[in-house]
Structures are given as structure tokens and as C-alpha cells.
Design a protein around this motif. Structure first.
Motif, PDB file in Angstrom:
ATOM      1  N   GLN A 191       0.944  -0.953  -0.081  1.00 33.01           N
ATOM      2  CA  GLN A 191      -0.027  -0.293   0.326  1.00 33.01           C
ATOM      3  C   GLN A 191       0.657   0.816  -0.268  1.00 33.01           C
ATOM      4  O   GLN A 191       0.376   2.432  -0.516  1.00 33.01           O
ATOM      5  CB  GLN A 191      -1.054  -0.118   1.159  1.00 33.01           C
ATOM      6  CG  GLN A 191      -1.522   1.041   1.434  1.00 33.01           C
ATOM      7  CD  GLN A 191      -3.161   0.637   2.692  1.00 33.01           C
ATOM      8  OE1 GLN A 191      -2.477   0.153   3.178  1.00 33.01           O
ATOM      9  NE2 GLN A 191      -3.659   2.172   2.868  1.00 33.01           N
ATOM     10  N   GLU A 251       2.590   1.871  -3.187  1.00 37.40           N
ATOM     11  CA  GLU A 251       2.037   2.129  -4.207  1.00 37.40           C
ATOM     12  C   GLU A 251       1.315   3.664  -4.188  1.00 37.40           C
ATOM     13  O   GLU A 251       1.540   4.555  -4.691  1.00 37.40           O
ATOM     14  CB  GLU A 251      -0.042   1.881  -3.884  1.00 37.40           C
ATOM     15  CG  GLU A 251      -0.557   2.074  -5.401  1.00 37.40           C
ATOM     16  CD  GLU A 251      -2.681   2.179  -4.459  1.00 37.40           C
ATOM     17  OE1 GLU A 251      -3.396   2.119  -4.732  1.00 37.40           O
ATOM     18  OE2 GLU A 251      -2.394   1.212  -4.262  1.00 37.40           O
ATOM     19  N   ALA A 282      -3.671   1.597 -10.667  1.00 35.95           N
ATOM     20  CA  ALA A 282      -3.560  -0.352  -9.329  1.00 35.95           C
ATOM     21  C   ALA A 282      -4.428  -1.068 -10.034  1.00 35.95           C
ATOM     22  O   ALA A 282      -6.306  -0.672  -9.821  1.00 35.95           O
ATOM     23  CB  ALA A 282      -3.438   0.517  -7.663  1.00 35.95           C
ATOM     24  N   THR A 309      -6.290  -4.174  -7.690  1.00 31.47           N
ATOM     25  CA  THR A 309      -5.513  -4.783  -5.599  1.00 31.47           C
ATOM     26  C   THR A 309      -6.548  -6.069  -5.905  1.00 31.47           C
ATOM     27  O   THR A 309      -7.552  -6.486  -5.938  1.00 31.47           O
ATOM     28  CB  THR A 309      -6.010  -3.813  -4.777  1.00 31.47           C
ATOM     29  OG1 THR A 309      -5.278  -2.169  -5.437  1.00 31.47           O
ATOM     30  CG2 THR A 309      -5.632  -3.948  -3.859  1.00 31.47           C
ATOM     31  N   GLY A 310      -5.657  -6.627  -4.627  1.00 32.79           N
ATOM     32  CA  GLY A 310      -6.547  -7.903  -4.535  1.00 32.79           C
ATOM     33  C   GLY A 310      -7.305  -9.157  -4.788  1.00 32.79           C
ATOM     34  O   GLY A 310      -6.414  -9.441  -5.819  1.00 32.79           O
ATOM     35  N   HIS A 332      -1.443 -12.777  -7.920  1.00 30.23           N
ATOM     36  CA  HIS A 332      -2.317 -12.683  -6.756  1.00 30.23           C
ATOM     37  C   HIS A 332      -2.138 -13.736  -6.374  1.00 30.23           C
ATOM     38  O   HIS A 332      -1.812 -13.631  -4.658  1.00 30.23           O
ATOM     39  CB  HIS A 332      -3.390 -12.802  -6.945  1.00 30.23           C
ATOM     40  CG  HIS A 332      -4.731 -12.851  -6.181  1.00 30.23           C
ATOM     41  ND1 HIS A 332      -4.764 -14.668  -5.479  1.00 30.23           N
ATOM     42  CD2 HIS A 332      -5.410 -12.968  -5.373  1.00 30.23           C
ATOM     43  CE1 HIS A 332      -5.880 -15.061  -4.831  1.00 30.23           C
ATOM     44  NE2 HIS A 332      -6.437 -13.354  -4.612  1.00 30.23           N
ATOM     45  N   ARG A 342      -0.644  -5.964  -5.648  1.00 32.54           N
ATOM     46  CA  ARG A 342      -1.281  -5.222  -6.024  1.00 32.54           C
ATOM     47  C   ARG A 342      -0.351  -5.445  -7.466  1.00 32.54           C
ATOM     48  O   ARG A 342       0.964  -5.646  -7.021  1.00 32.54           O
ATOM     49  CB  ARG A 342      -1.241  -3.667  -5.781  1.00 32.54           C
ATOM     50  CG  ARG A 342      -0.504  -3.466  -5.008  1.00 32.54           C
ATOM     51  CD  ARG A 342      -0.768  -2.091  -4.340  1.00 32.54           C
ATOM     52  NE  ARG A 342      -1.613  -2.607  -2.708  1.00 32.54           N
ATOM     53  CZ  ARG A 342      -2.142  -1.972  -1.957  1.00 32.54           C
ATOM     54  NH1 ARG A 342      -2.906  -1.371  -2.337  1.00 32.54           N
ATOM     55  NH2 ARG A 342      -2.831  -3.442  -0.256  1.00 32.54           N
TER      56      ARG A 342
END
Length: 461
Positions: free
Chosen positions: A166, A169, A185, A187-188, A200, A211
Motif C-alpha cells: 500500500q 502504491e 492500480a 488490487t487484491g 495474486h 497489487r
């Protein structure tokens, strides 16, 4: 820290660079107080040795630093930077003639000598003497290069507690905003929906979501895509590293930090190209959701990968990012990663090994590295080792057994995901193990300045 040169119209004290063999000749041209002082103090202009010079009234008149040959090599790379922290505060100028390349390296080294990572320290930064940019040096360019290097160092030096996916990012987004670049971005769980399965898989065990970060900048010119490994901390996963190998793993996002520093240089200098930066940002953690030895992953490109070591995770996240990079037909893709210990065994911490199939690109990079004092070493994409990364049960093996040619097999693995694209891969260390001129112990950029200098030859800009 100061990343700027003093104005050229500011009064400045002279700093002379004198090869040891030329000291006697140099002294014949100096005022009597200087000549007598040098002889009285037995100063011999040994490489890197500094002496302050008095005038007739006892005030400071300047300084001299010894060299061992070409003036830019004052006891090694960035040798002149030794003077920056040793001289009294004030403004200084280089009073000895330097070739253009020598002057630029001296100027950059001086700025970088002021670098301190003081985020967690209560001690004030130690001030450095200021320098006027030498005649003929593009001060704006050198300041931009220094700022890019400082960004790289700061990102690497920040511990993983404050530099997870994070936070990486946020740093990437801030850089994009500074230069009016576009940022995106994924993410997840969205990584699966957008077909980044290996990013992932590597990052899913961490509570800090994995991410894929993307920056795009520029409207015209050749497309340069930079891909940086952003493993913000690497435990090794279920193939857990020993404590001795985990201590420096905050630097495992050094590839991402280096491409961000390079991207900053490119944008600050407004180079005539289109730039794309891709960073898979993950934390390789241990939890019930961790990917396992023996798992077979299907990559974005469709190639299947047998996981024979969860500590060989960097090539997995880079593979998905490289597949994405090549979908837009870039003119050049460059990946940078703190990828293998094998590279460090081969060339040590100073040299940045790189791989390319193009002899012309290799020579362009090597020449640039020598010119700007950013040393590189070419390694081979050795085709006979291709079978080492083919396990049989899947298309690819992420960690071939046998322990041989580890950096080469990692590079061959990545090349599979960049096939059909002009591709250069850097397997960097990203860390200075002991202090050196302009390079304090800690995070350091490798290869970025050489790439920057080589871009006109690589891309025809």
C-alpha cells in the motif's frame, strides 16, 4: 540534504584536484604561503587526501585533494565526493580542468554525498559543503538525476513496516501526480478478475493486499516500459528463509525503487518518449493461504509454472507484469529486480548484471555505464540452459534443482514472458554493504543512470 548546486555567481573557494605525481609541479604555481604550508605539513597528495590551504593572513584560501591518475578517479568512483563532507561549510568550486564526463560525475557525486536517511533519527543531518556546478555541466540535469537516486534510496531504506504494497502504491501515485502522469492500480481479488494470477498467488497470504501498479506518461515517441520487482518483504514463504537471509529483505523491492527513480529522471528531464512503469507489489508471507511448493500456477501468458521453491517468488510476479508489458508492442522493455543471490556471488555488490540478446544494446549500455560511473556487467541468455527451467509436469520450473547458473536460469524464465519483444533484464543488488564516496551504507540505485545515458542510443531519441 542539499540536492542543488550553489549559484555560479556566488563567491566560492577553489578546490584543486592534483594527481600525486604532479604535486611538485603544481606547487611551483602556488603562492608562497600555500607552498610553505604544504611542505610544512608533509602533504603528499595521496589519492583522496585533503588539505586546507591558508592565505597570507591565515584565512582559508581553498583546498587540495590528491588523485591517482585521471582526475575523476580520485581514489575510485565518486572519489571527489570525499571532499564534500570533509570541507568546511560554505561554497566551493572545482578549480582544476576536467573533461565533460569527469565534471558531470564529480558534480553528481558531490550532491549524492549529502544523502542521509534520517526518517527515524533524531540527529540532525550533517551539513555538507555546497558546490558550484562546474563549467559545462548541465546543473538541471544533474540535479534531476540526483533526485531520482534519492527517491530510490529512500524507498529501499524504509523498513517494510512502513513500506508495504500500500505504501509503495502511495509513493508511485505521488510520483505520477508530481509529473502529471496517469496512474492505475489493480488490487487484491481484482488481480484475478484482470488476469494477474501469479501476482495474486504470491501476495495472497499477506493481510497487505497484493497489487499491480501502473504509471503512463508522455504523448509521443518510442514506448519504453519499465518493470520493477516490488516484493516489499520476502519471508521466503513456506520455504522460509533463515533469519540471516531475511535481515535485508526490506530491499527486495529494490527493482521497483530503481525503476521509479529512473522514471523520475526521465520525466523530470522531459525525454521525448512514452513511458510505462509496471510494478507488481506484494509481500511474500506465511499463512494458511500461502502458495505451496509443488503448486502449479497458470500465468497471464497462459504458461504453467511448477512452484519448486516459494522463495523464488520474484520471477513469478514479474512474469505476469512482463506479459502485460508486451501486449502493447513496446519498443523496449527493461525489467529490474533484486532477483538472485547467484548474481551477487558472481559479480559482488558493485556491478549490476544485465541480460540482452542484442549485442548492440549491450555495447550501448556498457559504454554508458563506464561514462557515468554506473558499472554494469553483461551476462548471457545461455540457450542450452533452457531445459533446466522445463520440469516436464508444467511448462516452466520456477526454481531448477542443482544450484547452478541461478541468475541465468531466472533470466531465461523471465525471457519466456517477453518473447517477441526487445528485452533487457537487470538482476541488481540494490544495497551498499559498506560506506563509499557518495554511497552511504544502505539502499542504492544500480543501472538507472546507465540506462538513462543509453536511452538516446537504445531508442533513437
Amino acid at each position: 540534504m542539499s540536492l542543488s548546486f550553489a549559484p555560479r555567481d556566488t563567491p566560492a573557494l577553489p578546490l584543486y584536484i592534483v594527481p600525486q605525481a604532479e604535486l611538485a609541479t603544481w606547487l611551483t604555481d602556488q603562492p608562497d604561503p600555500v607552498a610553505r604550508w604544504i611542505k610544512a605539513t608533509a602533504y603528499d597528495a595521496a589519492p583522496g587526501a585533503l588539505a586546507l590551504l591558508p592565505d597570507g593572513s591565515g584565512a582559508l584560501a581553498g583546498a587540495v585533494i590528491g588523485a591517482d591518475g585521471p582526475k575523476e578517479r580520485v581514489r575510485g568512483r565518486f572519489g571527489l565526493a570525499r571532499a564534500a563532507s570533509q570541507l568546511p561549510q560554505g561554497v566551493w568550486k572545482i578549480a582544476s580542468p576536467l573533461a565533460p564526463d569527469e565534471a558531470e560525475e564529480a558534480a553528481l557525486g558531490w550532491l549524492l554525498a549529502s544523502y542521509r536517511f534520517a526518517r527515524y533519527s533524531r540527529d540532525p543531518d550533517a551539513p555538507c559543503a555546497l558546490l558550484q556546478a562546474p563549467q559545462g555541466v548541465d546543473a538541471t540535469r544533474v540535479e534531476a538525476i540526483a533526485a531520482g537516486e534519492v527517491l530510490t534510496r529512500d524507498l529501499i531504506n524504509t523498513p517494510a513496516s512502513d513500506m508495504g504494497p500500500q505504501e509503495l502504491e502511495a509513493a508511485t501515485r505521488a510520483l505520477a501526480e508530481d509529473f502529471g502522469a496517469a496512474f492505475n492500480a489493480v488490487t487484491g481479488e481484482d488481480l484475478l478478475r484482470h488476469n494477474f494470477p501469479m501476482i495474486h498467488a504470491v501476495g495472497r497470504a499477506s493481510p497487505r493486499a497484493p497489487r499491480l501498479l501502473e504509471v503512463t506518461w508522455g504523448e509521443a515517441g518510442p514506448l519504453l516500459t519499465l518493470v520493477g520487482k516490488g516484493v516489499c518483504f520476502d519471508t521466503g514463504g513456506l520455504d522460509l528463509k533463515p533469519a540471516s537471509a531475511m535481515g535485508l529483505m526490506k530491499k527486495d523491492m529494490g527493482g521497483a525503487a530503481t525503476v521509479l527513480g529512473l522514471a523520475r529522471m526521465i520525466m523530470a528531464l522531459a525525454l521525448p518518449l512514452r513511458l510505462r512503469v509496471l510494478i507488481p507489489a506484494v509481500e511474500n508471507s506465511v499463512a494458511g493461504e500461502a502458495f505451496r511448493p509443488g503448486d502449479i500456477l497458470t500465468s497471464r501468458k497462459g504458461l504453467t509454472v511448477e512452484v519448486n521453491n516459494t522463495d523464488a517468488e520474484g520471477r513469478l510476479v514479474l512474469a505476469d507484469a512482463l506479459a502485460l508489458a508486451c501486449e502493447d508492442a513496446p519498443d523496449l522493455v527493461v525489467s529490474m529486480a533484486t532477483l538472485t543471490g547467484a548474481a551477487r556471488v558472481a559479480v559482488g555488490p558493485d556491478l549490476a548484471p544485465f541480460y540482452t540478446d542484442d549485442d548492440g544494446d549491450a555495447q550501448t549500455l556498457l559504454h554508458a555505464g563506464r561514462r557515468v560511473g554506473d558499472p554494469l556487467w553483461r551476462m548471457p541468455f545461455w540457450d542450452p540452459y533452457e531445459e533446466m527451467i522445463e520440469p516436464g509436469i508444467a511448462d516452466l520450473d520456477n526454481a531448477p534443482s542443482g544450484g547452478m547458473a541461478g541468475s541465468i536460469t531466472a533470466a531465461l524464465f523471465l525471457r519466456r514472458f517477453a518473447q517477441g519483444t526487445r528485452y533487457i533484464h537487470f538482476d541488481i543488488y540494490g544495497h551498499q554493504p559498506k560506506p563509499a564516496p557518495a554511497r552511504p551504507k544502505g539502499g542504492v540505485g544500480q543501472g538507472a543512470r546507465a540506462i538513462l545515458d543509453a536511452l538516446p542510443g537504445l531508442l533513437g531519441i
